[in-house]
Design an enzyme around this catalytic site. Structure first.
Site, short mmCIF file in Angstrom:
data_model
loop_
_atom_site.label_atom_id
_atom_site.label_comp_id
_atom_site.label_asym_id
_atom_site.label_seq_id
_atom_site.Cartn_x
_atom_site.Cartn_y
_atom_site.Cartn_z
N VAL A 177 2.60 2.83 2.44
CA VAL A 177 3.90 2.74 3.11
C VAL A 177 4.79 1.68 2.44
CG1 VAL A 177 5.08 2.38 5.32
CG2 VAL A 177 2.85 3.51 5.28
N GLY A 178 4.18 0.55 2.05
CA GLY A 178 4.95 -0.51 1.37
C GLY A 178 5.61 0.02 0.11
N GLU A 238 -9.06 9.79 6.05
CA GLU A 238 -9.45 8.59 5.33
C GLU A 238 -10.96 8.63 5.07
OE1 GLU A 238 -7.58 5.19 6.02
OE2 GLU A 238 -5.90 6.07 7.07
N GLY A 281 0.86 -1.20 0.00
CA GLY A 281 0.00 0.00 0.00
C GLY A 281 0.89 1.23 0.00
N LYS A 313 -0.83 5.26 19.90
CA LYS A 313 0.53 5.81 19.94
C LYS A 313 0.92 6.18 21.36
CE LYS A 313 0.02 7.39 15.18
NZ LYS A 313 -0.53 8.45 14.34
N LYS A 331 0.77 0.09 14.67
CA LYS A 331 0.52 0.60 16.03
C LYS A 331 -0.63 -0.14 16.71
CE LYS A 331 -1.60 4.33 13.66
NZ LYS A 331 -1.08 3.77 12.45
N1 HSE Z 1 -3.92 8.65 10.38
C1 HSE Z 1 -2.75 9.06 11.06
C2 HSE Z 1 -2.67 10.57 11.13
C3 HSE Z 1 -1.48 8.56 10.44
O1 HSE Z 1 -3.55 11.28 10.66
O2 HSE Z 1 -1.71 11.06 11.70
C4 HSE Z 1 -1.26 7.09 10.70
O3 HSE Z 1 -1.18 6.83 12.05
#
Ligand code: HSE
Length: 433
Positions: free
Chosen positions: A16-17, A192, A14, A207, A107
């Site tokens: 990051v990959g 998203e 995706g 996190k 995470k």
């Molecule tokens: N969706 C997260 C953000 C990045 O908006 O920071 C991935 O953890």
């Protein structure tokens, strides 16, 4: 002399990959000089072979069989970038049990199953690294585990979600309401299609669990973290916060106190003179305090293809160096304490309270009487006439001194039962030591 090569497999192609694939390619020429040998992606696990074919030089490296990677003894490093709990957890455990090193950006998984995975890595004398799981491209896990290991850390906090920071920045700078700022974030690709994990604070909560565990050497899991998102913050709250010298940010906070660990994510007012107040747009920043280093701040891109890939490739290179030097498994789980995690009610904060009260003599006295009963002291107060001509209400905004959360909530509950208090419009915590 033949060049030494270490083989790796990528799970997921995706955003990051694809970034990891590109960054590794960009490092190809100097890799041997830099880290002592070459690392090559030999296999890539994808769901859709056809779709993935356009993204790689040699489609023969693509597979949709995990078994093929797991059983390939030539693969030393597995890079897990599929996310979520399953099948990622099973794949990582399989890889560790098979003696393969693992790099992950996951995470969700580390925040819940970190101990299980790190124990499995230790049993197999291999490395499990997860720098990209917190704040994307910003180095924070390795600094905490290594560069800052000579400290007793008392606090690690920051802005660890770019989507919500973008939304709050737009609300503050352009006076937008939450739903309009979210729509803009979606349009620009910051949010998203389903933004729940970001706007409800879940992503930041994961996190914080990882940061607290690493900073305080004591396991904190996702369920230990108190979480509130930003959906109830209004442009009006932000305007009042500005008047009171503050910005509103979604903060992840972890504190190591004498009575236990505090770990929470919530929108907070933060004074304008704190460096985090000016971290805007989709940027992230993590602020730490240790007894030796004092304050240190880490700032940068918390998400995105290449920034996150930067952290993943850093982990891969670290493992390769360990393999070359024959010292794998040197830094594994660093949670050697078992500290209690405090209930949110037992934490101490200052609070911003916005309420509508009857505009008549004695109402503020009634309010302060309730506050005094629960040890709530007023630090700042603003009163405005209500916008409406005929409702005879005043809007009062208070910032309190530090108070136990349970006491503050009881005071607010008692206030809300008073006939003179028409509406409790908002309570927001205020960051401060
Ligand atoms: N969706 C997260 C953000 C990045 O908006 O920071 C991935 O953890």
């Amino acid at each position: 002399m033949e060049e030494k090569v270490i083989n790796a497999a990528l799970l997921g192609l995706g955003t990051v990959g694809t970034g990891v694939y590109k960054v590794l390619k960009g490092q190809e020429e100097e890799m041997t000089t830099k880290i002592g040998c070459k690392v090559k992606i030999r296999k890539i696990l994808v769901r859709n072979l056809e779709k993935a074919a356009a993204k790689v030089d040699d489609p023969a490296m693509l597979t949709n069989s995990w078994e093929e990677i797991k059983q390939d003894p030539s693969i030393d490093i597995v890079i897990e970038l599929i996310g979520g709990i399953e099948p990622a957890r099973t794949y990582i455990l399989d890889a560790l049990h098979a003696g393969k090193h693992v790099v992950t950006a996951n995470k969700d998984l580390i925040a819940v199953h970190g101990k299980e995975l790190l124990d499995a890595a230790k049993a197999s004398h291999v490395d499990l690294l997860f720098e990209a799981a917190v704040a994307g491209g910003i180095p924070i896990i390795r600094p905490l585990k290594q560069c800052l290991a000579g400290n007793h850390m008392s606090e690690v906090m920051g802005i660890v979600n770019g989507t919500t920071n973008f939304i709050l920045t737009k609300m503050s700078q352009d006076n937008m309401e939450f739903k309009d700022a979210l729509a803009l974030a979606t349009k620009l690709g910051y949010a998203e299609a389903d933004p729940t994990a970001d706007i409800d604070g879940l992503d930041a909560g994961r996190k914080v669990a990882i940061l607290a565990s690493v900073a305080f050497n004591s396991r904190v899991v996702f369920d230990d973290v108190y979480i509130e998102g930003i959906t109830k913050i209004s442009a009006k709250d932000i305007r009042y916060a500005k008047e009171m010298g503050c910005a509103i940010k979604l903060l992840g906070v972890a504190r190591n106190t004498d009575t236990g660990v505090e770990a929470y994510v919530c929108p907070m007012l933060i004074p304008n003179d704190h460096p985090l107040a000016t971290v805007n747009d989709s940027y992230n920043a993590v602020f730490v305090h240790g007894d030796a280093v004092e304050d240190a701040m880490f700032f940068g891109r918390g998400a995105g293809e290449l920034p996150t890939a930067s952290a993943v490739v850093g982990d891969i290179f670290d493992i390769v160096r360990n393999i070359v030097a024959n010292c794998c498994g040197r830094i594994g789980c660093t949670c050697y304490k078992q500290l209690p995690v405090k209930r949110m009610e037992d934490t101490y904060n200052r609070y911003f309270l916005r309420l509508h009260v009857e505009d008549r003599c004695g109402v503020l006295a009634e309010m302060t009487e309730v506050f005094a009963k629960y040890h709530v002291s007023i630090a700042q107060i603003i009163q405005r006439d209500s916008q409406s001509q005929d409702d005879h209400l005043a809007e009062v905004v208070v910032i309190t001194a530090k108070v136990r959360e349970g006491d503050f909530k009881t005071a607010v509950q008692e206030l809300s039962n008073k006939s003179s208090v028409k509406r409790i419009s908002k309570t927001i915590r205020v960051y401060g030591k």
